[in-house]
Design a protein around this motif. Structure first.
Motif, PDB file in Angstrom:
ATOM      1  N   ASN A 151     -17.982 -37.166  21.631  1.00 23.45           N
ATOM      2  CA  ASN A 151     -19.363 -36.857  21.998  1.00 23.45           C
ATOM      3  C   ASN A 151     -19.546 -35.346  21.964  1.00 23.45           C
ATOM      4  N   LEU A 152     -20.698 -34.921  21.529  1.00 23.40           N
ATOM      5  CA  LEU A 152     -20.982 -33.501  21.384  1.00 23.40           C
ATOM      6  C   LEU A 152     -22.338 -33.190  22.000  1.00 23.40           C
ATOM      7  N   GLN A 153     -22.558 -31.918  22.260  1.00 26.73           N
ATOM      8  CA  GLN A 153     -23.899 -31.455  22.616  1.00 26.73           C
ATOM      9  C   GLN A 153     -24.228 -30.324  21.674  1.00 26.73           C
ATOM     10  N   GLY A 154     -25.301 -30.436  20.938  1.00 27.01           N
ATOM     11  CA  GLY A 154     -25.676 -29.372  20.020  1.00 27.01           C
ATOM     12  C   GLY A 154     -26.789 -29.840  19.112  1.00 27.01           C
ATOM     13  N   SER A 155     -26.977 -29.137  18.042  1.00 23.38           N
ATOM     14  CA  SER A 155     -28.014 -29.497  17.073  1.00 23.38           C
ATOM     15  C   SER A 155     -27.472 -29.356  15.672  1.00 23.38           C
ATOM     16  N   GLY A 156     -28.040 -30.103  14.766  1.00 27.40           N
ATOM     17  CA  GLY A 156     -27.649 -30.007  13.369  1.00 27.40           C
ATOM     18  C   GLY A 156     -28.888 -30.107  12.491  1.00 27.40           C
ATOM     19  N   LYS A 157     -28.784 -29.615  11.279  1.00 24.41           N
ATOM     20  CA  LYS A 157     -29.913 -29.704  10.359  1.00 24.41           C
ATOM     21  C   LYS A 157     -29.546 -30.658   9.228  1.00 24.41           C
ATOM     22  N   GLY A 158     -30.220 -31.770   9.166  1.00 22.60           N
ATOM     23  CA  GLY A 158     -29.947 -32.770   8.141  1.00 22.60           C
ATOM     24  C   GLY A 158     -31.073 -32.838   7.131  1.00 22.60           C
ATOM     25  N   ALA A 159     -31.100 -33.926   6.380  1.00 21.39           N
ATOM     26  CA  ALA A 159     -32.084 -34.063   5.306  1.00 21.39           C
ATOM     27  C   ALA A 159     -33.526 -34.058   5.831  1.00 21.39           C
ATOM     28  N   GLN A 160     -33.708 -34.483   7.091  1.00 28.13           N
ATOM     29  CA  GLN A 160     -35.060 -34.541   7.669  1.00 28.13           C
ATOM     30  C   GLN A 160     -35.332 -33.379   8.612  1.00 28.13           C
ATOM     31  N   GLY A 161     -34.490 -32.349   8.598  1.00 28.25           N
ATOM     32  CA  GLY A 161     -34.686 -31.213   9.494  1.00 28.25           C
ATOM     33  C   GLY A 161     -33.748 -31.268  10.686  1.00 28.25           C
ATOM     34  N   TRP A 162     -34.073 -30.446  11.700  1.00 27.69           N
ATOM     35  CA  TRP A 162     -33.181 -30.342  12.857  1.00 27.69           C
ATOM     36  C   TRP A 162     -33.227 -31.583  13.729  1.00 27.69           C
ATOM     37  N   PHE A 163     -32.082 -31.890  14.322  1.00 28.13           N
ATOM     38  CA  PHE A 163     -32.024 -32.972  15.303  1.00 28.13           C
ATOM     39  C   PHE A 163     -30.894 -32.686  16.297  1.00 28.13           C
ATOM     40  N   ALA A 164     -30.976 -33.338  17.464  1.00 26.50           N
ATOM     41  CA  ALA A 164     -29.921 -33.185  18.472  1.00 26.50           C
ATOM     42  C   ALA A 164     -28.688 -33.951  18.024  1.00 26.50           C
ATOM     43  N   VAL A 165     -27.535 -33.298  18.024  1.00 24.46           N
ATOM     44  CA  VAL A 165     -26.270 -33.962  17.672  1.00 24.46           C
ATOM     45  C   VAL A 165     -25.621 -34.481  18.953  1.00 24.46           C
ATOM     46  N   THR A 166     -25.279 -35.744  18.965  1.00 23.04           N
ATOM     47  CA  THR A 166     -24.674 -36.349  20.160  1.00 23.04           C
ATOM     48  C   THR A 166     -23.254 -36.848  19.910  1.00 23.04           C
ATOM     49  N   ASP A 167     -22.898 -37.065  18.642  1.00 31.46           N
ATOM     50  CA  ASP A 167     -21.603 -37.673  18.317  1.00 31.46           C
ATOM     51  C   ASP A 167     -21.041 -37.020  17.058  1.00 31.46           C
ATOM     52  N   ALA A 168     -19.715 -37.108  16.941  1.00 29.53           N
ATOM     53  CA  ALA A 168     -19.079 -36.655  15.696  1.00 29.53           C
ATOM     54  C   ALA A 168     -17.943 -37.587  15.338  1.00 29.53           C
ATOM     55  N   SER A 169     -17.717 -37.735  14.052  1.00 30.37           N
ATOM     56  CA  SER A 169     -16.532 -38.427  13.546  1.00 30.37           C
ATOM     57  C   SER A 169     -15.728 -37.416  12.740  1.00 30.37           C
ATOM     58  N   VAL A 170     -14.430 -37.422  12.948  1.00 27.99           N
ATOM     59  CA  VAL A 170     -13.524 -36.539  12.211  1.00 27.99           C
ATOM     60  C   VAL A 170     -12.486 -37.443  11.562  1.00 27.99           C
ATOM     61  N   TYR A 171     -12.376 -37.396  10.247  1.00 33.25           N
ATOM     62  CA  TYR A 171     -11.413 -38.301   9.612  1.00 33.25           C
ATOM     63  C   TYR A 171     -10.864 -37.705   8.332  1.00 33.25           C
ATOM     64  N   PHE A 172      -9.628 -38.080   8.032  1.00 32.09           N
ATOM     65  CA  PHE A 172      -8.965 -37.617   6.817  1.00 32.09           C
ATOM     66  C   PHE A 172      -8.888 -38.808   5.878  1.00 32.09           C
ATOM     67  N   ASP A 173      -9.728 -38.770   4.855  1.00 35.36           N
ATOM     68  CA  ASP A 173      -9.826 -39.953   4.005  1.00 35.36           C
ATOM     69  C   ASP A 173     -10.446 -39.547   2.669  1.00 35.36           C
ATOM     70  N   HIS A 174     -10.722 -40.534   1.849  1.00 33.08           N
ATOM     71  CA  HIS A 174     -11.316 -40.230   0.550  1.00 33.08           C
ATOM     72  C   HIS A 174     -12.737 -39.705   0.725  1.00 33.08           C
ATOM     73  N   PRO A 175     -13.097 -38.655  -0.011  1.00 33.56           N
ATOM     74  CA  PRO A 175     -14.457 -38.117   0.103  1.00 33.56           C
ATOM     75  C   PRO A 175     -15.458 -38.894  -0.751  1.00 33.56           C
ATOM     76  N   VAL A 176     -16.715 -38.719  -0.462  1.00 41.08           N
ATOM     77  CA  VAL A 176     -17.775 -39.274  -1.299  1.00 41.08           C
ATOM     78  C   VAL A 176     -18.072 -38.328  -2.468  1.00 41.08           C
ATOM     79  N   HIS A 177     -18.067 -37.024  -2.196  1.00 35.65           N
ATOM     80  CA  HIS A 177     -18.530 -36.061  -3.192  1.00 35.65           C
ATOM     81  C   HIS A 177     -17.461 -35.069  -3.643  1.00 35.65           C
ATOM     82  N   ALA A 178     -16.629 -34.584  -2.726  1.00 37.31           N
ATOM     83  CA  ALA A 178     -15.625 -33.575  -3.090  1.00 37.31           C
ATOM     84  C   ALA A 178     -14.639 -34.161  -4.098  1.00 37.31           C
ATOM     85  N   GLN A 179     -14.163 -33.323  -4.999  1.00 38.31           N
ATOM     86  CA  GLN A 179     -13.264 -33.810  -6.049  1.00 38.31           C
ATOM     87  C   GLN A 179     -11.810 -33.671  -5.613  1.00 38.31           C
ATOM     88  N   SER A 180     -11.441 -34.403  -4.599  1.00 35.39           N
ATOM     89  CA  SER A 180     -10.057 -34.456  -4.121  1.00 35.39           C
ATOM     90  C   SER A 180      -9.767 -35.898  -3.747  1.00 35.39           C
TER      91      SER A 180
END
Lengths: 250, 91
Positions: free
Chosen positions: B10-39
């Protein structure tokens, strides 16, 4: 045969009677043929998964990929949906089985169905393909590099996956397993362990492990793509489905 | 996608996504295959607000070295920002 197909988004009845989104493709010629349920990988119901559905139709099969993330993220982009589902611990096994059953029944109800249905899954879908084959009456199952079919995930593991070893005796159909020899999820040891279990119970199965290939070697849009392994794997799939789903295709 | 290695917090903060700023409440951290990065594998960060829907997301896919360098930089900068200001003696 010709490879003309019709592909479209449809709504099917999934687990618990839920109406879920799915991508369906079928050959335009109406000869009786087998059905394939495609279980998408953990990155979701993405363009590559839909390409796989079209490939099966172009080879003469009725094919469908249910959007396993329909409930958490209706209408969301595939990567946002995958992130939302991952944060919630993944797709529950019981729901997966219900969704695959609904997808198979949907294809069996089509006029050109020969009543036979197989399943194929990639990555997390590989484990789910085996799960479906142990939980539903199916005619063929293809497992592409599915991890955690055997073995126990480490303590505190955030994604809700459990070993399928207790279910293996209920396997309803022949299994084709396609693995990368360089993969660590599943590792070669996990693949050997599964092979031993299936041998012991006298199951109808065949496994192929490809040198130089790791995880995700079928995925043409990723750096993990290994054309040699993928092409050989596709040949195995056509032979296996041709034998068990009763269509000649091309 | 298949190391499955994921931490959530759980986090407290803000982030800017595709629809603009929003309150960030959660985060996921994972080491896995990317969607876009070429690794084959990347350290992936999702900053989320599940209450606002799956689209309330800021995503990053970083190479392992980049991820560790970022983690060090964050620790250094936060520590420096929390230290009392050093006032040089006059004269």
């Amino acid at each position: 045969m010709r490879d003309d197909i019709k592909a479209e988004t449809v709504t099917i009845t999934g687990h618990g009677g839920d109406q879920i989104e799915a991508y369906q493709a079928q050959p335009l010629d109406q000869e009786k043929t087998g059905a394939v349920v495609v279980i998408h990988h953990m990155p979701g119901y993405d363009s590559w998964s839909k390409e796989v559905v079209r490939t099966f139709a172009a080879h003469g099969y009725l094919a469908i990929c249910p959007n396993l993330y329909s409930r958490e993220a209706p209408g969301a982009s595939p990567d946002d949906a995958a992130a939302a589902v991952r944060a919630k611990g993944g797709v529950p096994d019981e729901r997966l089985v219900g969704d695959v059953e609904g997808a198979a029944n949907h294809l069996r109800s089509l006029p050109s169905s020969n009543d036979k249905a197989g399943v194929i899954g990639y990555c997390s879908g590989g484990r789910q393909s085996f799960l479906a084959a142990c939980s539903l009456p199916l005619d063929a199952a293809v497992v592409c590099y599915g991890a955690f079919i055997v073995g126990t995930p480490p303590e505190g593991f955030p994604i809700k996956v459990t070993s399928l070893e207790p279910l293996a005796a209920q396997l309803s159909c022949p299994v084709l397993g396609l693995f990368g020899a360089e993969d660590q999820h599943p590792s070669p040891e996990e693949v050997t362990r599964l092979e031993e279990i299936l041998k012991k119970q006298g199951a109808d199965f065949e496994f192929h492990s490809y040198p130089g290939a790791g995880h995700g070697f079928f995925a043409t849009d990723r750096t993990s793509y290994r054309p040699e392994a993928a092409n050989e794997g596709w040949e195995e799939i056509w032979e296996f489905y041709g034998r068990n789903l009763g269509t000649g295709a091309n | 996608m298949c190391t499955y290695e994921t931490e959530t917090l759980n986090l407290q903060g803000s982030g800017k996504g595709a629809q603009g700023w929003f309150a960030v409440t959660d985060a996921s951290v994972y080491f896995d295959h990317p969607v876009h990065a070429q690794s084959e594998h990347t350290l992936n960060l999702d900053f989320l607000n599940p209450a606002l829907g799956p689209g309330a997301r800021v995503a990053l896919e970083l190479g392992a070295d980049s991820a560790l360098a970022l983690a060090d930089a964050i620790k250094e900068v936060v520590a420096a920002g929390q230290r009392p200001a050093q006032v040089a003696p006059a004269g």
